[in-house]
Design a protein around this motif. Structure first.
Motif, PDB file in Angstrom:
ATOM      1  N   ARG A  43       0.838  -1.207   0.000  1.00  0.00           N
ATOM      2  CA  ARG A  43       0.000   0.000   0.000  1.00  0.00           C
ATOM      3  C   ARG A  43       0.877   1.263   0.000  1.00  0.00           C
ATOM      4  O   ARG A  43       0.586   2.231  -0.704  1.00  0.00           O
ATOM      5  CB  ARG A  43      -0.913  -0.004   1.238  1.00  0.00           C
ATOM      6  CG  ARG A  43      -2.024  -1.028   1.162  1.00  0.00           C
ATOM      7  CD  ARG A  43      -2.773  -1.150   2.490  1.00  0.00           C
ATOM      8  NE  ARG A  43      -3.839  -2.125   2.395  1.00  0.00           N
ATOM      9  CZ  ARG A  43      -5.078  -1.858   1.994  1.00  0.00           C
ATOM     10  NH1 ARG A  43      -5.412  -0.621   1.678  1.00  0.00           N
ATOM     11  NH2 ARG A  43      -5.981  -2.807   1.922  1.00  0.00           N
ATOM     12  N   ALA A  44       1.950   1.261   0.795  1.00  0.00           N
ATOM     13  CA  ALA A  44       2.846   2.423   0.843  1.00  0.00           C
ATOM     14  C   ALA A  44       3.504   2.637  -0.518  1.00  0.00           C
ATOM     15  O   ALA A  44       3.678   3.785  -0.963  1.00  0.00           O
ATOM     16  CB  ALA A  44       3.903   2.214   1.933  1.00  0.00           C
ATOM     17  N   ALA A  45       3.868   1.542  -1.186  1.00  0.00           N
ATOM     18  CA  ALA A  45       4.476   1.657  -2.522  1.00  0.00           C
ATOM     19  C   ALA A  45       3.481   2.277  -3.502  1.00  0.00           C
ATOM     20  O   ALA A  45       3.854   3.109  -4.353  1.00  0.00           O
ATOM     21  CB  ALA A  45       4.920   0.276  -3.003  1.00  0.00           C
ATOM     22  N   THR A  46       2.214   1.891  -3.370  1.00  0.00           N
ATOM     23  CA  THR A  46       1.175   2.452  -4.249  1.00  0.00           C
ATOM     24  C   THR A  46       0.991   3.940  -3.962  1.00  0.00           C
ATOM     25  O   THR A  46       0.915   4.768  -4.893  1.00  0.00           O
ATOM     26  CB  THR A  46      -0.154   1.689  -4.019  1.00  0.00           C
ATOM     27  OG1 THR A  46       0.099   0.297  -4.158  1.00  0.00           O
ATOM     28  CG2 THR A  46      -1.230   2.133  -4.995  1.00  0.00           C
ATOM     29  N   TRP A  47       0.940   4.285  -2.685  1.00  0.00           N
ATOM     30  CA  TRP A  47       0.814   5.692  -2.289  1.00  0.00           C
ATOM     31  C   TRP A  47       1.976   6.498  -2.872  1.00  0.00           C
ATOM     32  O   TRP A  47       1.796   7.590  -3.416  1.00  0.00           O
ATOM     33  CB  TRP A  47       0.799   5.798  -0.760  1.00  0.00           C
ATOM     34  CG  TRP A  47       0.680   7.205  -0.273  1.00  0.00           C
ATOM     35  CD1 TRP A  47      -0.464   7.882  -0.007  1.00  0.00           C
ATOM     36  CD2 TRP A  47       1.767   8.115  -0.033  1.00  0.00           C
ATOM     37  NE1 TRP A  47      -0.158   9.168   0.383  1.00  0.00           N
ATOM     38  CE2 TRP A  47       1.200   9.334   0.374  1.00  0.00           C
ATOM     39  CE3 TRP A  47       3.160   8.018  -0.132  1.00  0.00           C
ATOM     40  CZ2 TRP A  47       1.974  10.450   0.698  1.00  0.00           C
ATOM     41  CZ3 TRP A  47       3.930   9.127   0.178  1.00  0.00           C
ATOM     42  CH2 TRP A  47       3.335  10.331   0.597  1.00  0.00           C
ATOM     43  N   GLN A  52       4.265  10.454  -6.506  1.00  0.00           N
ATOM     44  CA  GLN A  52       5.346  10.855  -7.413  1.00  0.00           C
ATOM     45  C   GLN A  52       4.860  11.016  -8.852  1.00  0.00           C
ATOM     46  O   GLN A  52       5.657  11.269  -9.759  1.00  0.00           O
ATOM     47  CB  GLN A  52       6.461   9.797  -7.387  1.00  0.00           C
ATOM     48  CG  GLN A  52       7.121   9.630  -6.028  1.00  0.00           C
ATOM     49  CD  GLN A  52       7.914  10.863  -5.617  1.00  0.00           C
ATOM     50  OE1 GLN A  52       8.854  11.262  -6.288  1.00  0.00           O
ATOM     51  NE2 GLN A  52       7.515  11.496  -4.526  1.00  0.00           N
ATOM     52  N   GLY A  53       3.566  10.811  -9.093  1.00  0.00           N
ATOM     53  CA  GLY A  53       3.021  10.941 -10.444  1.00  0.00           C
ATOM     54  C   GLY A  53       3.414   9.800 -11.366  1.00  0.00           C
ATOM     55  O   GLY A  53       3.441   9.963 -12.596  1.00  0.00           O
ATOM     56  N   VAL A  54       3.723   8.643 -10.803  1.00  0.00           N
ATOM     57  CA  VAL A  54       4.101   7.480 -11.618  1.00  0.00           C
ATOM     58  C   VAL A  54       2.827   6.750 -12.050  1.00  0.00           C
ATOM     59  O   VAL A  54       2.049   6.319 -11.177  1.00  0.00           O
ATOM     60  CB  VAL A  54       5.012   6.522 -10.813  1.00  0.00           C
ATOM     61  CG1 VAL A  54       5.290   5.245 -11.601  1.00  0.00           C
ATOM     62  CG2 VAL A  54       6.303   7.215 -10.414  1.00  0.00           C
ATOM     63  N   PRO A  55       2.589   6.586 -13.350  1.00  0.00           N
ATOM     64  CA  PRO A  55       1.373   5.881 -13.785  1.00  0.00           C
ATOM     65  C   PRO A  55       1.441   4.406 -13.388  1.00  0.00           C
ATOM     66  O   PRO A  55       2.423   3.726 -13.709  1.00  0.00           O
ATOM     67  CB  PRO A  55       1.376   6.041 -15.309  1.00  0.00           C
ATOM     68  CG  PRO A  55       2.516   6.939 -15.643  1.00  0.00           C
ATOM     69  CD  PRO A  55       3.437   7.004 -14.473  1.00  0.00           C
ATOM     70  N   ALA A  64      10.831   0.964 -10.880  1.00  0.00           N
ATOM     71  CA  ALA A  64      11.899   1.915 -10.537  1.00  0.00           C
ATOM     72  C   ALA A  64      11.509   2.728  -9.305  1.00  0.00           C
ATOM     73  O   ALA A  64      12.331   2.957  -8.406  1.00  0.00           O
ATOM     74  CB  ALA A  64      12.174   2.829 -11.728  1.00  0.00           C
ATOM     75  N   ALA A  65      10.255   3.152  -9.243  1.00  0.00           N
ATOM     76  CA  ALA A  65       9.797   3.940  -8.088  1.00  0.00           C
ATOM     77  C   ALA A  65       9.872   3.115  -6.806  1.00  0.00           C
ATOM     78  O   ALA A  65      10.270   3.621  -5.744  1.00  0.00           O
ATOM     79  CB  ALA A  65       8.365   4.434  -8.326  1.00  0.00           C
ATOM     80  N   VAL A  66       9.508   1.846  -6.897  1.00  0.00           N
ATOM     81  CA  VAL A  66       9.518   1.000  -5.695  1.00  0.00           C
ATOM     82  C   VAL A  66      10.959   0.769  -5.222  1.00  0.00           C
ATOM     83  O   VAL A  66      11.227   0.727  -4.021  1.00  0.00           O
ATOM     84  CB  VAL A  66       8.767  -0.323  -5.962  1.00  0.00           C
ATOM     85  CG1 VAL A  66       8.932  -1.293  -4.799  1.00  0.00           C
ATOM     86  CG2 VAL A  66       7.283  -0.051  -6.207  1.00  0.00           C
ATOM     87  N   ARG A  67      11.893   0.662  -6.179  1.00  0.00           N
ATOM     88  CA  ARG A  67      13.304   0.506  -5.763  1.00  0.00           C
ATOM     89  C   ARG A  67      13.771   1.711  -4.948  1.00  0.00           C
ATOM     90  O   ARG A  67      14.589   1.590  -4.051  1.00  0.00           O
ATOM     91  CB  ARG A  67      14.197   0.308  -7.001  1.00  0.00           C
ATOM     92  CG  ARG A  67      14.292  -1.154  -7.449  1.00  0.00           C
ATOM     93  CD  ARG A  67      15.398  -1.374  -8.450  1.00  0.00           C
ATOM     94  NE  ARG A  67      15.142  -0.695  -9.718  1.00  0.00           N
ATOM     95  CZ  ARG A  67      14.397  -1.184 -10.706  1.00  0.00           C
ATOM     96  NH1 ARG A  67      13.823  -2.366 -10.563  1.00  0.00           N
ATOM     97  NH2 ARG A  67      14.216  -0.510 -11.816  1.00  0.00           N
ATOM     98  N   ASP A  68      13.221   2.904  -5.282  1.00  0.00           N
ATOM     99  CA  ASP A  68      13.624   4.146  -4.576  1.00  0.00           C
ATOM    100  C   ASP A  68      12.742   4.463  -3.370  1.00  0.00           C
ATOM    101  O   ASP A  68      12.930   5.507  -2.733  1.00  0.00           O
ATOM    102  CB  ASP A  68      13.526   5.343  -5.540  1.00  0.00           C
ATOM    103  CG  ASP A  68      14.594   5.270  -6.619  1.00  0.00           C
ATOM    104  OD1 ASP A  68      15.589   4.557  -6.408  1.00  0.00           O
ATOM    105  OD2 ASP A  68      14.417   5.921  -7.666  1.00  0.00           O
TER     106      ASP A  68
END
Ligand SMILES: Nc1ncnc2c1ncn2[C@@H]1O[C@H](COP(=O)(O)OP(=O)(O)OP(=O)(O)O)[C@@H](O)[C@H]1O
Ligand SMILES: Nc1ccn([C@H]2C[C@H](O)[C@@H](COP(=O)(O)O)O2)c(=O)n1
Length: 242
Positions: A43-47, A52-55, A64-68
């Protein structure tokens, strides 16, 4: 005696609304173990992706967003916390917006690999120190008994029939389990489980995993049933060293 010898790792999986979070948290509290809510990490990764505006439809961008993801999990069962980039997102990640979109992250295999790696690190940290000071952890989710911690000391599949799970979630979210509330809850329970089931098995117990069916049990009875499984696996103080 080496660090981790007397620690206990309890893994709990099951479908939505089966009671994993409430039961695991209470079991952890009574046993003095840390509590890890791995669903909260998805859920936090989705938030984070939405923030971050990642589709969510762009798999590589989500990975990539989840890695960061700057995620910190607070594992005190009396007051678990979820912090992203210093922000307390504990309430925000329970919104209907996140519940309806989290499967996009949960079905991304690269995101799963990254979150699974972090979950293993958190569990290992509790074996030798961490919040529990080495006593161990109750970790719950969908793939803890099978993928994240298949070597856990105790492995439980917590189930309940669909009607019970829908009624519980409807009462929790809508304050009622009448027909309208059940209909409004169906997406969060049935559709989400169907999507998540495409990448991970949490409806049928793997070999060595004990099934606890809570359909006819209240919360306290379910906690007692899971504590019974932990007890049968052996008092950690009496268990032979690893
Ligand atoms: N055995 C039970 N009897 C009645 N209500 C229960 C029982 N177990 C849990 N509940 C209630 O059902 C609701 C859902 O429980 P919980 O959030 O722990 O389920 P979950 O399996 O973690 O769901 P999800 O995976 O969707 O987060 C909560 O309101 C909880 O208090
Ligand atoms: N180990 C896990 C934990 C959770 N998920 C997915 C399944 C859900 O759609 C989502 C949120 O979980 P919840 O808070 O409802 O338990 O995360 C998973 O795939 N693997």
């Amino acid at each position: 005696m080496e660090a981790g010898e007397l620690s206990t790792v309890v893994a709990v999986d099951g479908p939505s609304g089966s009671g994993k979070s409430s039961v695991s948290r209470e079991v952890a509290r009574r046993l003095g173990l840390a509590y890890l809510d791995t669903g909260a990490m998805y859920r936090a990764a989705t938030w984070w992706c939405l923030d971050q505006g990642v589709p969510l439809g762009d798999g590589p961008a989500v990975a990539a967003a989840v890695r960061d993801l700057p995620l910190v999990m607070g594992m005190d069962p009396a007051a678990p916390t979820v912090t992203v980039g210093g922000r307390d997102v504990g309430a925000a990640i329970r919104s209907t917006e996140i519940s309806s979109q989290v499967s996009a992250v949960a079905t991304n295999l690269d995101a799963r690999a990254e979150l699974g790696r972090r979950q293993r690190e958190l569990i290992e940290a509790e074996r030798s120190g961490g919040w529990s000071g080495g006593r161990g952890v109750v970790a719950e989710g969908r793939d803890i008994t099978t993928v994240v911690a298949p070597d856990a000391d105790v492995r439980v599949l917590l189930t309940a029939d669909e009607a019970a799970r829908l009624a519980r979630r409807a009462r929790e979210v809508h304050g009622s389990d009448d027909a309208a509330a059940i209909a409004a809850t169906r997406d969060q329970v049935v559709r989400r489980d169907a999507d998540d089931s495409t990448v991970v098995e949490f409806q049928v117990a793997a070999d060595g995993v004990v099934t606890v069916d809570s359909s006819e049990l209240d919360l306290e009875q379910t906690v007692v049933a899971v504590l019974g499984v932990v007890g049968r696996a052996g008092d950690p103080q009496a268990r032979a060293p690893r």
